[in-house]
Design a protein around this motif. Structure first.
Motif, PDB file in Angstrom:
ATOM      1  N   LYS A 421      -8.652 -30.828 -10.856  1.00 41.87           N
ATOM      2  CA  LYS A 421      -7.572 -31.238 -11.767  1.00 41.87           C
ATOM      3  C   LYS A 421      -6.237 -31.096 -11.060  1.00 41.87           C
ATOM      4  O   LYS A 421      -5.877 -30.017 -10.584  1.00 41.87           O
ATOM      5  CB  LYS A 421      -7.567 -30.409 -13.043  1.00 41.87           C
ATOM      6  CG  LYS A 421      -6.550 -30.904 -14.084  1.00 41.87           C
ATOM      7  CD  LYS A 421      -6.614 -30.097 -15.352  1.00 41.87           C
ATOM      8  CE  LYS A 421      -5.782 -30.680 -16.491  1.00 41.87           C
ATOM      9  NZ  LYS A 421      -4.491 -31.256 -16.109  1.00 41.87           N
ATOM     10  N   ILE A 422      -5.530 -32.221 -10.978  1.00 43.75           N
ATOM     11  CA  ILE A 422      -4.160 -32.209 -10.469  1.00 43.75           C
ATOM     12  C   ILE A 422      -3.235 -32.103 -11.671  1.00 43.75           C
ATOM     13  O   ILE A 422      -3.458 -32.749 -12.704  1.00 43.75           O
ATOM     14  CB  ILE A 422      -3.868 -33.495  -9.666  1.00 43.75           C
ATOM     15  CG1 ILE A 422      -4.814 -33.590  -8.462  1.00 43.75           C
ATOM     16  CG2 ILE A 422      -2.423 -33.548  -9.203  1.00 43.75           C
ATOM     17  CD1 ILE A 422      -4.735 -34.907  -7.730  1.00 43.75           C
ATOM     18  N   LYS A 423      -2.213 -31.300 -11.551  1.00 44.66           N
ATOM     19  CA  LYS A 423      -1.318 -31.058 -12.679  1.00 44.66           C
ATOM     20  C   LYS A 423      -0.779 -32.376 -13.246  1.00 44.66           C
ATOM     21  O   LYS A 423      -0.313 -33.246 -12.520  1.00 44.66           O
ATOM     22  CB  LYS A 423      -0.148 -30.170 -12.232  1.00 44.66           C
ATOM     23  CG  LYS A 423       0.742 -29.725 -13.389  1.00 44.66           C
ATOM     24  CD  LYS A 423       1.800 -28.734 -12.943  1.00 44.66           C
ATOM     25  CE  LYS A 423       2.634 -28.269 -14.128  1.00 44.66           C
ATOM     26  NZ  LYS A 423       3.655 -27.267 -13.729  1.00 44.66           N
ATOM     27  N   GLY A 424      -0.876 -32.488 -14.553  1.00 38.32           N
ATOM     28  CA  GLY A 424      -0.375 -33.679 -15.220  1.00 38.32           C
ATOM     29  C   GLY A 424      -1.344 -34.842 -15.246  1.00 38.32           C
ATOM     30  O   GLY A 424      -1.000 -35.922 -15.725  1.00 38.32           O
ATOM     31  N   THR A 425      -2.588 -34.646 -14.747  1.00 37.29           N
ATOM     32  CA  THR A 425      -3.588 -35.724 -14.728  1.00 37.29           C
ATOM     33  C   THR A 425      -4.886 -35.211 -15.337  1.00 37.29           C
ATOM     34  O   THR A 425      -5.121 -33.996 -15.386  1.00 37.29           O
ATOM     35  CB  THR A 425      -3.860 -36.222 -13.296  1.00 37.29           C
ATOM     36  OG1 THR A 425      -4.501 -35.171 -12.553  1.00 37.29           O
ATOM     37  CG2 THR A 425      -2.566 -36.621 -12.609  1.00 37.29           C
ATOM     38  N   PRO A 426      -5.761 -36.118 -15.784  1.00 39.23           N
ATOM     39  CA  PRO A 426      -7.047 -35.677 -16.352  1.00 39.23           C
ATOM     40  C   PRO A 426      -7.931 -35.027 -15.292  1.00 39.23           C
ATOM     41  O   PRO A 426      -7.801 -35.283 -14.103  1.00 39.23           O
ATOM     42  CB  PRO A 426      -7.669 -36.988 -16.864  1.00 39.23           C
ATOM     43  CG  PRO A 426      -6.535 -37.943 -16.971  1.00 39.23           C
ATOM     44  CD  PRO A 426      -5.565 -37.565 -15.914  1.00 39.23           C
ATOM     45  N   TYR A 464      -5.622 -27.474  -1.879  1.00 39.71           N
ATOM     46  CA  TYR A 464      -5.704 -27.817  -3.294  1.00 39.71           C
ATOM     47  C   TYR A 464      -5.938 -26.568  -4.145  1.00 39.71           C
ATOM     48  O   TYR A 464      -6.767 -25.712  -3.817  1.00 39.71           O
ATOM     49  CB  TYR A 464      -6.832 -28.829  -3.521  1.00 39.71           C
ATOM     50  CG  TYR A 464      -7.289 -28.886  -4.955  1.00 39.71           C
ATOM     51  CD1 TYR A 464      -6.540 -29.545  -5.923  1.00 39.71           C
ATOM     52  CD2 TYR A 464      -8.458 -28.224  -5.346  1.00 39.71           C
ATOM     53  CE1 TYR A 464      -6.952 -29.558  -7.247  1.00 39.71           C
ATOM     54  CE2 TYR A 464      -8.875 -28.240  -6.662  1.00 39.71           C
ATOM     55  CZ  TYR A 464      -8.117 -28.903  -7.612  1.00 39.71           C
ATOM     56  OH  TYR A 464      -8.527 -28.906  -8.926  1.00 39.71           O
ATOM     57  N   GLN A 465      -5.216 -26.484  -5.275  1.00 38.88           N
ATOM     58  CA  GLN A 465      -5.413 -25.449  -6.275  1.00 38.88           C
ATOM     59  C   GLN A 465      -5.561 -26.127  -7.639  1.00 38.88           C
ATOM     60  O   GLN A 465      -4.842 -27.064  -7.956  1.00 38.88           O
ATOM     61  CB  GLN A 465      -4.225 -24.480  -6.311  1.00 38.88           C
ATOM     62  CG  GLN A 465      -4.009 -23.698  -5.028  1.00 38.88           C
ATOM     63  CD  GLN A 465      -5.122 -22.703  -4.757  1.00 38.88           C
ATOM     64  OE1 GLN A 465      -5.642 -22.063  -5.683  1.00 38.88           O
ATOM     65  NE2 GLN A 465      -5.500 -22.572  -3.491  1.00 38.88           N
ATOM     66  N   TYR A 466      -6.527 -25.659  -8.420  1.00 42.47           N
ATOM     67  CA  TYR A 466      -6.809 -26.261  -9.724  1.00 42.47           C
ATOM     68  C   TYR A 466      -5.546 -26.294 -10.587  1.00 42.47           C
ATOM     69  O   TYR A 466      -4.834 -25.297 -10.727  1.00 42.47           O
ATOM     70  CB  TYR A 466      -7.913 -25.479 -10.446  1.00 42.47           C
ATOM     71  CG  TYR A 466      -8.386 -26.128 -11.724  1.00 42.47           C
ATOM     72  CD1 TYR A 466      -9.371 -27.106 -11.697  1.00 42.47           C
ATOM     73  CD2 TYR A 466      -7.843 -25.762 -12.956  1.00 42.47           C
ATOM     74  CE1 TYR A 466      -9.811 -27.707 -12.870  1.00 42.47           C
ATOM     75  CE2 TYR A 466      -8.278 -26.359 -14.138  1.00 42.47           C
ATOM     76  CZ  TYR A 466      -9.256 -27.339 -14.084  1.00 42.47           C
ATOM     77  OH  TYR A 466      -9.693 -27.942 -15.252  1.00 42.47           O
ATOM     78  N   ASN A 467      -5.263 -27.451 -11.161  1.00 44.21           N
ATOM     79  CA  ASN A 467      -4.156 -27.698 -12.093  1.00 44.21           C
ATOM     80  C   ASN A 467      -2.781 -27.418 -11.479  1.00 44.21           C
ATOM     81  O   ASN A 467      -1.845 -27.050 -12.181  1.00 44.21           O
ATOM     82  CB  ASN A 467      -4.321 -26.880 -13.376  1.00 44.21           C
ATOM     83  CG  ASN A 467      -3.514 -27.492 -14.530  1.00 44.21           C
ATOM     84  OD1 ASN A 467      -3.281 -28.704 -14.572  1.00 44.21           O
ATOM     85  ND2 ASN A 467      -3.080 -26.656 -15.470  1.00 44.21           N
ATOM     86  N   GLN A 468      -2.694 -27.630 -10.170  1.00 41.58           N
ATOM     87  CA  GLN A 468      -1.415 -27.508  -9.488  1.00 41.58           C
ATOM     88  C   GLN A 468      -1.045 -28.870  -8.890  1.00 41.58           C
ATOM     89  O   GLN A 468      -1.924 -29.695  -8.604  1.00 41.58           O
ATOM     90  CB  GLN A 468      -1.488 -26.450  -8.382  1.00 41.58           C
ATOM     91  CG  GLN A 468      -1.716 -25.045  -8.895  1.00 41.58           C
ATOM     92  CD  GLN A 468      -0.582 -24.582  -9.795  1.00 41.58           C
ATOM     93  OE1 GLN A 468       0.602 -24.707  -9.456  1.00 41.58           O
ATOM     94  NE2 GLN A 468      -0.936 -24.043 -10.962  1.00 41.58           N
ATOM     95  N   PRO A 469       0.235 -29.120  -8.690  1.00 39.60           N
ATOM     96  CA  PRO A 469       0.618 -30.385  -8.046  1.00 39.60           C
ATOM     97  C   PRO A 469       0.135 -30.414  -6.604  1.00 39.60           C
ATOM     98  O   PRO A 469      -0.135 -29.368  -6.001  1.00 39.60           O
ATOM     99  CB  PRO A 469       2.147 -30.375  -8.128  1.00 39.60           C
ATOM    100  CG  PRO A 469       2.519 -28.954  -8.307  1.00 39.60           C
ATOM    101  CD  PRO A 469       1.400 -28.291  -9.046  1.00 39.60           C
ATOM    102  N   VAL A 470       0.009 -31.610  -6.057  1.00 39.80           N
ATOM    103  CA  VAL A 470      -0.452 -31.760  -4.672  1.00 39.80           C
ATOM    104  C   VAL A 470       0.568 -32.554  -3.882  1.00 39.80           C
ATOM    105  O   VAL A 470       1.334 -33.356  -4.430  1.00 39.80           O
ATOM    106  CB  VAL A 470      -1.820 -32.474  -4.606  1.00 39.80           C
ATOM    107  CG1 VAL A 470      -2.889 -31.673  -5.321  1.00 39.80           C
ATOM    108  CG2 VAL A 470      -1.728 -33.890  -5.178  1.00 39.80           C
TER     109      VAL A 470
END
Length: 690
Positions: A421-426, A464-470
């Motif tokens: 999960k990228i922050k702000g996306t499903p 990559y970190q779960y629910n963080q921006p990339v």
């Protein structure tokens, strides 16, 4: 007394001069006659006997089309034909006279098309007919003063405009039949045969015209030809069609054809292989030299170039295999439809391409469409080149190779398969959490997450970190597409066909879309592109051009055998993918495990096959819009080849819009039956050859 002599009366001087002038004039005349007779007599006699030579070109039948085993796929079927070849100087009145006589022996319509044919007669046609039949009355519609200020064409136009419509409203059906015939006669070019009628010419019409040719100047009763298809609709949508005689050359390509020796009424390939190989199929026209005197009358004919029908084409297609592939697609598609009879929003097409991965020879190309309203199938094989779909995981071989070559992964590298999960996306993930997987497992078990990591790393994200921006470099999109292009995904395959789609490229270069691209759920591709892609992997990285034509042959006088080879189509290597051979072999092994090892996504259908298959399955989410509503559905795909160690067959299958979880593995079942059929037929062909 001496008589005086009577004085002689002399001619006046002026009269003498007159006689002298007359004498000179006669002398000059006699001299001139001598010059004409003696010096120029031969040249003047030649002028009296002068003739002209003109060349007429007569069309010949097109070449035939055969399959790879020399079974006739497209033939020429002879039909009766009525033609018109006008001499020089033929006027409208002459053509009308011929039309009126010919109307006694033929009809230009039947019960089915009568209304359409008569409706095609324009008001101008009727007025022109009336003008010819009432020329004296028509000419009075224009005064001498008006005519003096007009050119002939303007005079004619004005007279037609002044003919009242009520004058022609009561034309009889017989008169309208004459008009229809004359319209065809008007199309004929001087000394060039023009077909007046070749559709539905009855034996009676043919016999009557042939019997009365002496009263029908320029008319001939002969034979023409139509295309015949011994296999009916099988492969017909790719064979294409030709124009009718009434259509002639295509209007949008008129200049192209006329500069290449065509006549306006020549039939040409309109679509498909008929269009692609027009130059080979057209043949060499028979050229006849007509000698005419100064009155335009034909006094002699001479064949200066013998006509020869077009060259025969031998295709790479095996029609027996083609028929069976068509049947497989219909049967498997029908099974899915019968399981979901009320969900008529989805499942109406199945597409398949089968080719030799080493040579590019196309062995079978099939498209089957089911019309739910009519309850019947139609052949839509052209959709394998035209229609573009999201292929799903079938393209993961290209993704893994892109990862190797770009250096973002190494053979054997593992990732933990859990949702991303990228922050702000499903959230995105595989169909299940697969745990720790390496590259081979990722192919065998179709891990989406493994491909996501490749995409993120190509974009510059290694932490990559779960629910963080990339972090994401947009250039990664083009970089990965460049790798895909090397397989033929997103570019032209080079197939010998007038048109092919090259896929749709999504417009937004963001990380989430590149992740979707890596699993075949963003850009779209054709079935032909997928076949070239898997063939490139099977062929150790060599991308070859797919082709329908195997060879062209000169026409043979014997119907029992083909003529000599005129042209052979050799293997055309377009490129070698810029990737290490070790990398290619690694993906090949992953593909083998998909088909042959437990938990492989095609293991159920292909395990235990003695032809040693390999390949990749695919499922892509797809949205369908119908009646203003959006529906979620799936595209099911499959690519594969066999034997693994020495490939001779590669295939690509797409069954679009099957509905969510309603496809029942139809892609795998179609693929299994196609490969089984190919190797069964191979044995049959070997036995026949012995």
């Amino acid at each position: 007394m001496v008589k005086k002599k009577k004085k002689r009366r002399q001619l006046p001087f002026r009269l003498n001069i007159l006689f002298f002038v007359v004498f000179l004039l006669f002398s000059v005349l006699i001299l001139q006659l001598g010059v004409v007779q003696i010096l120029n007599g031969d040249s003047f006699q030649k002028e009296i006997d002068r003739t002209d030579q003109d060349i007429s070109k007569t069309p010949v039948p097109r070449g035939k089309i055969y399959d790879r085993y020399h079974n006739v796929v497209v033939d020429n079927e002879p039909i009766y034909s009525i033609t018109y070849t006008p001499a020089k100087g033929v006027q409208a009145e002459d053509r009308l006279d011929v039309a009126e006589k010919l109307a006694n022996y033929i009809s230009m319509y039947n019960d089915k098309n009568k209304e359409d044919k008569l409706a095609a007669i324009t008001m101008r046609d009727k007025k022109e007919y009336w003008y010819l039949k009432h020329d004296e009355e028509a000419n009075k519609l224009l005064t001498e003063k008006e005519a003096a200020d007009m050119k002939p064409a303007e005079q004619y136009k004005t007279i037609l405009e002044r003919i009242k419509e009520e004058e022609v409203d009561d034309l009889t059906e017989e008169q309208q039949k004459v008009i229809l015939i004359k319209k065809e006669l008007d199309k004929a070019m001087t000394l060039t045969p023009h077909i007046v009628k070749n559709e539905d010419v009855t034996p009676e019409e043919y016999a009557k015209v042939a019997e009365h040719l002496n009263e029908l100047p320029g008319i001939n009763a002969t034979t023409d030809w139509n295309r015949a298809y011994p296999y009916d609709d099988t492969f017909k949508s790719l064979l294409g069609s030709i124009t009718s005689q009434t259509e002639g050359i295509l209007a949008e390509k008129e200049n192209y054809y006329l500069t290449r020796g065509y006549s306006p009424n020549d039939r040409v390939g309109r679509s498909g292989l008929e269009e692609q190989y027009e130059e080979l199929l057209r043949g060499r026209k028979e050229q006849i030299e007509y000698t005419t005197n100064k009155n335009g009358e034909i006094v002699d004919t001479n064949v200066v170039v013998e006509g020869q029908r077009g060259k025969d084409l031998v295709l790479t297609i095996d029609m027996k295999f083609q028929e069976r592939v068509d049947k497989i697609l219909r049967e498997e598609l029908k099974k899915v439809i019968q399981k979901h009879p009320y969900d008529n929003r989805f499942v109406d097409d199945a597409l398949a391409v089968v080719m030799n991965p080493k040579t590019g020879e196309l062995l079978a190309v099939s498209g089957q469409h089911y019309d739910r309203e009519k309850g019947k199938f139609s052949n839509v094989a052209y959709k394998t080149l035209y229609d573009q779909h999201r292929p799903g995981s079938a393209v993961k071989g290209a993704t893994v190779l892109s990862g190797y070559q770009s250096g973002v992964i190494t053979p054997g590298q593992t990732f933990y398969d859990a949702p991303i999960k990228i922050k702000g996306t499903p959230e995105k993930g595989s169909y299940n959490s697969l745990g720790s997987v390496n590259d081979l497992d990722a192919l065998k078990r179709s891990s989406n997450v493994y491909m996501f990591y490749i995409a993120l790393r190509m974009g510059g994200e290694y932490n990559y970190q779960y629910n963080q921006p990339v972090t994401f470099h947009k250039e990664a999109f083009q970089k990965m597409r460049n790798y895909f292009d090397q397989f033929g995904l997103g570019v032209s395959t080079g197939v010998d066909f007038p048109y092919e789609g090259t896929g749709y490229k999504g417009p937004e270069p963001v990380a989430g879309n590149l992740m979707d691209f890596a699993i075949g759920q963003y850009d779209t591709f054709t079935t032909m592109q997928l076949a070239q892609y898997v063939s490139t992997i099977a062929n150790d990285g060599l991308r070859v051009r797919p082709h329908f034509l195997k060879e062209a042959r000169v026409p043979s006088a014997s119907e029992e055998r083909l003529g000599a080879v005129f042209k052979s189509v050799n293997t055309d290597v377009l490129n070698r993918i810029e990737m290490s051979q070790n990398y290619i072999e690694r993906v090949q092994e992953g593909f083998r495990r998909v088909y042959q090892e437990p938990r492989g996504t095609a293991y159920t259908e292909f395990s235990g096959k003695d032809y040693n298959p390999a390949g990749k399955t695919g499922t892509a989410e797809n949205e369908v819009y119908k009646n203003g509503n959006q529906y979620n559905t799936e595209n099911l795909s499959l690519v594969g080849y066999a034997p693994f160690d020495d490939p001779e067959i590669a295939m690509a299958i797409i069954v679009p819009n099957t509905g969510v979880d309603k496809g029942d593995h139809v892609n795998n079942k179609i693929g299994e039956r196609i490969m089984d059929t190919y190797f069964d037929l191979k044995e049959e062909h070997n036995e026949e050859a012995e």
